[in-house]
Enzyme design. Sequence first.
Site, short mmCIF file in Angstrom:
data_model
loop_
_atom_site.label_atom_id
_atom_site.label_comp_id
_atom_site.label_asym_id
_atom_site.label_seq_id
_atom_site.Cartn_x
_atom_site.Cartn_y
_atom_site.Cartn_z
N ARG A 127 29.88 20.05 16.69
CA ARG A 127 28.62 19.28 17.16
C ARG A 127 29.10 18.31 18.25
O ARG A 127 30.17 17.73 18.12
CB ARG A 127 28.23 18.34 15.90
N GLN A 187 19.75 24.11 12.66
CA GLN A 187 18.76 23.59 11.85
C GLN A 187 17.36 24.28 11.87
O GLN A 187 16.76 24.62 10.94
CB GLN A 187 18.26 22.41 12.63
N ASP A 197 10.60 14.88 14.58
CA ASP A 197 12.19 14.40 14.80
C ASP A 197 12.32 13.09 15.11
O ASP A 197 11.00 12.42 15.70
CB ASP A 197 12.71 15.43 15.76
N ARG A 246 19.94 24.59 4.94
CA ARG A 246 21.13 24.48 6.02
C ARG A 246 22.12 25.22 5.56
O ARG A 246 22.69 26.09 6.02
CB ARG A 246 21.44 22.83 6.31
#
Length: 307
Positions: free
Chosen positions: A101, A131, A223, A291
Amino acid sequence: MTRHFLKDDDISAQEQADILQLALKLKKDPYSAKPFAGPKTVAVIFDKTSTRTRVSFAVGISDLGGSPLIIDAQGSQLGVKESVADTARVLDRQVAQIVWRTYAQAGLVEMAENSKVPVINALSDDYHPCQLLADLLTVLEHKGRLAGLKLAYIGDGNNMANSYMLAGAIAGMHVAIATPIAYAPDADVVARATELATQNGGSLSVSTSVSATVSDADVLATDTWVSMGQEAEKAERVKAFAGFTIDSAVLAQAKADAIVLHCLPAYRGYEISAEVLDGSQAVIWDEAENRLHAQKALMVWLDQHAK
Ligand code: CP
Ligand code: NVA
């Protein structure tokens, strides 16, 4: 040739479908695949904070017989004292896969170019492809199919919007995006997603109209308006996104049986109302659980394509 998963269109439509089917299988039978038996180690590196990604990769790697090595970048030399390329050359001799990430997509590309083992994007400034595998899996479970469904995303033209456009287009969905004009998604990603949608029988529209976007939608998604790294812009963004909240009035314009996705963390009262997020049409807890299953399938699939 080693395959990597740095953005949603690094896999074909058939490969996306295969990974989702494998995820369904692993959800039913969680310990049936052991690609990391040994145990082999998988590195999971975080330059940004995380709850879901951290937990789901750690649990998933263990479920697959492996040992997760969680590295918080501030405790490593990565990027600051040592180049990404040199880090890749060190890691790939010792770990089976690298999950990262980070901020710049270019860093992931550099890692992949210098790594003999698969590299997975666990969120960058530009994409959040893991995701999307979880989101598509959730839609598939609740709706029984992906192709032909209308997916409406309301909010920021950010990494999630980019991934919805690309992954949704690959799945043959009708992806509709509504953002304030100043926060529209990247034109190159829109062009690429349009091409993919055409190839796969879907479509893509980008507008500033929430009503037109959610009208007749099977799936609504949003989001945060303030992504990691944008904290200083919060006040300005909250002002700019007025009218882009998914609330009950917006949800009522979608199909009666529409489901609602949110990658989480969610900010109730901003991008989504508490009533919708905590309501019966939201499938966010399934999405968060997925996930785990989706990423396990991805890691198994990458392992099969790593030699
Ligand atoms: N959705 C998601 O990636 O959550 P985290 O930031 O908690 O990992
Ligand atoms: N767009 C958000 C997603 C968080 C999972 C961010 O990048 O912070």
